[in-house]
Design an enzyme around this catalytic site. Structure first.
Site, PDB file in Angstrom:
ATOM      1  N   THR A  81      -2.004   8.881   1.212  1.00 45.01           N
ATOM      2  CA  THR A  81      -2.046   7.405   1.215  1.00 45.01           C
ATOM      3  C   THR A  81      -3.208   6.950   2.102  1.00 45.01           C
ATOM      4  OG1 THR A  81      -0.734   7.095   3.209  1.00 45.01           O
ATOM      5  CG2 THR A  81       0.500   7.311   1.145  1.00 45.01           C
ATOM      6  N   VAL A 101       6.603  -7.504  10.388  1.00 51.57           N
ATOM      7  CA  VAL A 101       7.931  -6.899  10.620  1.00 51.57           C
ATOM      8  C   VAL A 101       8.258  -6.716  12.106  1.00 51.57           C
ATOM      9  CG1 VAL A 101       8.134  -5.759   8.382  1.00 51.57           C
ATOM     10  CG2 VAL A 101       7.035  -4.550  10.293  1.00 51.57           C
ATOM     11  N   SER A 108       0.838  -1.208   0.000  1.00 51.68           N
ATOM     12  CA  SER A 108       0.000   0.000   0.000  1.00 51.68           C
ATOM     13  C   SER A 108       0.869   1.252   0.000  1.00 51.68           C
ATOM     14  CB  SER A 108      -0.877  -0.034   1.265  1.00 51.68           C
ATOM     15  OG  SER A 108      -1.613   1.153   1.427  1.00 51.68           O
ATOM     16  N   GLY A 109       0.260   2.363  -0.351  1.00 48.16           N
ATOM     17  CA  GLY A 109       0.840   3.681  -0.124  1.00 48.16           C
ATOM     18  C   GLY A 109       2.266   3.864  -0.639  1.00 48.16           C
ATOM     19  N   ASN A 127       9.794   0.448   5.621  1.00 47.43           N
ATOM     20  CA  ASN A 127       8.711   1.419   5.410  1.00 47.43           C
ATOM     21  C   ASN A 127       7.427   1.077   6.158  1.00 47.43           C
ATOM     22  OD1 ASN A 127       6.923   3.270   3.560  1.00 47.43           O
ATOM     23  ND2 ASN A 127       6.147   1.184   3.251  1.00 47.43           N
ATOM     24  N   ASP A 167       4.692  -7.721   3.093  1.00 46.16           N
ATOM     25  CA  ASP A 167       3.576  -7.080   3.805  1.00 46.16           C
ATOM     26  C   ASP A 167       2.944  -8.121   4.721  1.00 46.16           C
ATOM     27  OD1 ASP A 167       2.077  -4.186   3.007  1.00 46.16           O
ATOM     28  OD2 ASP A 167       0.903  -5.539   4.272  1.00 46.16           O
ATOM     29  N   TYR A 214       3.425   7.616  17.885  1.00 44.35           N
ATOM     30  CA  TYR A 214       3.901   7.722  16.493  1.00 44.35           C
ATOM     31  C   TYR A 214       5.089   8.686  16.408  1.00 44.35           C
ATOM     32  CZ  TYR A 214       3.690   8.443  11.422  1.00 44.35           C
ATOM     33  OH  TYR A 214       3.996   8.512  10.080  1.00 44.35           O
TER      34      TYR A 214
HETATM   35  N1  LIG Z   1       1.175   8.852   4.750  1.00 39.76           N
HETATM   36  C1  LIG Z   1       1.845   9.818   5.338  1.00 39.76           C
HETATM   37  O1  LIG Z   1       1.403  10.966   5.407  1.00 39.76           O
HETATM   38  C2  LIG Z   1       3.204   9.569   5.940  1.00 39.76           C
HETATM   39  C3  LIG Z   1       3.987  10.659   6.304  1.00 39.76           C
HETATM   40  C4  LIG Z   1       5.240  10.440   6.870  1.00 39.76           C
HETATM   41  C5  LIG Z   1       5.665   9.132   7.061  1.00 39.76           C
HETATM   42  N2  LIG Z   1       4.880   8.079   6.702  1.00 39.76           N
HETATM   43  C6  LIG Z   1       5.370   6.743   6.949  1.00 39.76           C
HETATM   44  O2  LIG Z   1       5.476   6.063   5.721  1.00 39.76           O
HETATM   45  C7  LIG Z   1       5.330   4.658   5.934  1.00 39.76           C
HETATM   46  C8  LIG Z   1       4.274   4.095   4.988  1.00 39.76           C
HETATM   47  O3  LIG Z   1       3.060   4.772   5.236  1.00 39.76           O
HETATM   48  P1  LIG Z   1       1.847   4.723   4.204  1.00 39.76           P
HETATM   49  O4  LIG Z   1       1.174   6.038   4.346  1.00 39.76           O
HETATM   50  O5  LIG Z   1       2.285   4.247   2.871  1.00 39.76           O
HETATM   51  O6  LIG Z   1       0.925   3.628   4.955  1.00 39.76           O
HETATM   52  P2  LIG Z   1      -0.119   2.524   4.387  1.00 39.76           P
HETATM   53  O7  LIG Z   1      -1.019   2.228   5.535  1.00 39.76           O
HETATM   54  O8  LIG Z   1      -0.704   2.963   3.094  1.00 39.76           O
HETATM   55  O9  LIG Z   1       0.835   1.271   4.112  1.00 39.76           O
HETATM   56  C9  LIG Z   1       1.519   0.628   5.152  1.00 39.76           C
HETATM   57  C10 LIG Z   1       1.700  -0.826   4.797  1.00 39.76           C
HETATM   58  O10 LIG Z   1       2.409  -1.469   5.870  1.00 39.76           O
HETATM   59  C11 LIG Z   1       1.824  -2.720   6.120  1.00 39.76           C
HETATM   60  N3  LIG Z   1       2.067  -3.131   7.494  1.00 39.76           N
HETATM   61  C12 LIG Z   1       1.528  -2.607   8.624  1.00 39.76           C
HETATM   62  N4  LIG Z   1       1.946  -3.280   9.699  1.00 39.76           N
HETATM   63  C13 LIG Z   1       2.786  -4.253   9.243  1.00 39.76           C
HETATM   64  C14 LIG Z   1       3.522  -5.278   9.887  1.00 39.76           C
HETATM   65  N5  LIG Z   1       3.493  -5.444  11.216  1.00 39.76           N
HETATM   66  N6  LIG Z   1       4.288  -6.097   9.127  1.00 39.76           N
HETATM   67  C15 LIG Z   1       4.322  -5.940   7.772  1.00 39.76           C
HETATM   68  N7  LIG Z   1       3.637  -4.993   7.120  1.00 39.76           N
HETATM   69  C16 LIG Z   1       2.871  -4.165   7.843  1.00 39.76           C
HETATM   70  C17 LIG Z   1       0.336  -2.505   5.851  1.00 39.76           C
HETATM   71  O11 LIG Z   1      -0.338  -3.742   5.620  1.00 39.76           O
HETATM   72  C18 LIG Z   1       0.366  -1.581   4.642  1.00 39.76           C
HETATM   73  O12 LIG Z   1       0.365  -2.307   3.430  1.00 39.76           O
HETATM   74  C19 LIG Z   1       4.989   4.494   7.414  1.00 39.76           C
HETATM   75  O13 LIG Z   1       6.161   4.176   8.143  1.00 39.76           O
HETATM   76  C20 LIG Z   1       4.476   5.866   7.799  1.00 39.76           C
HETATM   77  O14 LIG Z   1       4.617   6.135   9.164  1.00 39.76           O
HETATM   78  C21 LIG Z   1       3.661   8.270   6.138  1.00 39.76           C
END
Ligand SMILES: NC(=O)c1ccc[n+]([C@@H]2O[C@H](COP(=O)([O-])OP(=O)(O)OC[C@H]3O[C@@H](n4cnc5c(N)ncnc54)[C@H](O)[C@@H]3O)[C@@H](O)[C@H]2O)c1
Length: 245
Positions: free
Chosen positions: A179, A50, A7-8, A76, A28, A144
């Site tokens: 995302t 993870v 995702s994302g 990630n 994932d 967080y």
């Molecule tokens: N979206 C934002 O605004 C933003 C901003 C700064 C940082 N981030 C960081 O970017 C990263 C990705 O975020 P995103 O927005 O793409 O999130 P998302 O929710 O779209 O995707 C996260 C993915 O991680 C997987 N996941 C969750 N827990 C897991 C686990 N225990 N083991 C394996 N996989 C697991 C989920 O199934 C999902 O597919 C994160 O670390 C988030 O904190 C996001």
């Protein structure tokens, strides 16, 4: 290696790295999305949590077996649950869960991949932190924020420690990205969403492809002199006092 590839940002990174020629291991906790990502990019899907040490060891052993070396590790996977809120209300079980998924996972991932990269004498590790690692927020998500501060400090330390072994370690600090993670959070509370958006000089959130472009840069040799950095890709948010009307 891309964790959270379903995702994302992780999915966008898997697509971008594959289009740049990498063979991508899509990890994932969600088997269906890991497989969909791997099928799309011609990579390998591995279901793993993870936060589980055995799972993390297995993803790297599988990647090494399959491809013979590991050049890039993108740690990630992360969560941002709505129950993680003000320090006044956030429960200990929520605090711990967020620390496990966002911070302990990065410790485990780095610990597992470093032996392969040391053997090769090279590698690029990119740990996804966040702009909240460098700024305070009154719309708090206390665990967080603390977890991302930990990712930032740990990445800096590893970048310094392994610099002479050809291994670069950077913390990528995205600003708010469009995302599912952010959409869910904002759908739950539009007022808090608006309070956040007003602080972004560009007046919009990043697209996952824009974060993936920075990941591709940090992954490859164009960033060969960049390590131990807090690599901000935040639309100017961390530099802003006021923003344009
Ligand atoms: N979206 C934002 O605004 C933003 C901003 C700064 C940082 N981030 C960081 O970017 C990263 C990705 O975020 P995103 O927005 O793409 O999130 P998302 O929710 O779209 O995707 C996260 C993915 O991680 C997987 N996941 C969750 N827990 C897991 C686990 N225990 N083991 C394996 N996989 C697991 C989920 O199934 C999902 O597919 C994160 O670390 C988030 O904190 C996001």
């Amino acid at each position: 290696m891309v964790t959270g590839a379903g995702s994302g940002i992780g999915l966008a990174a898997a697509r971008r790295l594959a289009s740049d020629g990498a063979r991508v291991v899509c990890v994932d906790i969600n088997t269906a999305t890991a497989e969909a990502a791997a099928n799309e990019v011609g990579g390998l899907a591995v279901t793993a949590d993870v936060t589980a040490p055995d799972d993390v060891a297995r993803i790297y052993a599988t990647a090494d077996e399959q491809y013979g070396r590991i050049d890039i590790a993108l740690h990630n996977a992360g969560i941002s649950p709505p129950e993680d809120d003000s320090i006044l209300t956030t429960q200990l079980d929520v605090w711990r869960r967020v620390q496990e998924v966002n911070l302990t996972s990065v410790y485990l991932g780095c610990q597992a991949v470093l032996p392969y990269m040391r053997r090769a004498g090279k590698g690029s590790i990119i740990n996804v932190a966040s702009f909240v690692a460098v700024m305070g927020s009154a719309t708090s998500q206390v665990s967080y924020t603390a977890s991302k501060g930990g990712v930032l400090a740990m990445s800096r330390e590893l970048g310094v420690q392994f610099a002479r072994e050809g291994i670069r370690v950077n913390a990528l600090c995205p600003g708010p990205v469009n995302t599912p993670l952010l959409q869910e959070l904002f759908a739950a509370d539009p007022e808090r969403a608006q309070r956040r958006l007003v602080h972004v000089p560009m007046g919009r959130f990043a697209e996952p492809t824009e974060i993936a472009a920075a990941i591709a840069f940090l992954a490859g040799d164009d960033s060969s002199f960049i390590t131990a950095s807090e690599f901000l890709v935040d639309g100017g948010i961390s530099a802003a006092y006021t923003t344009p009307l």
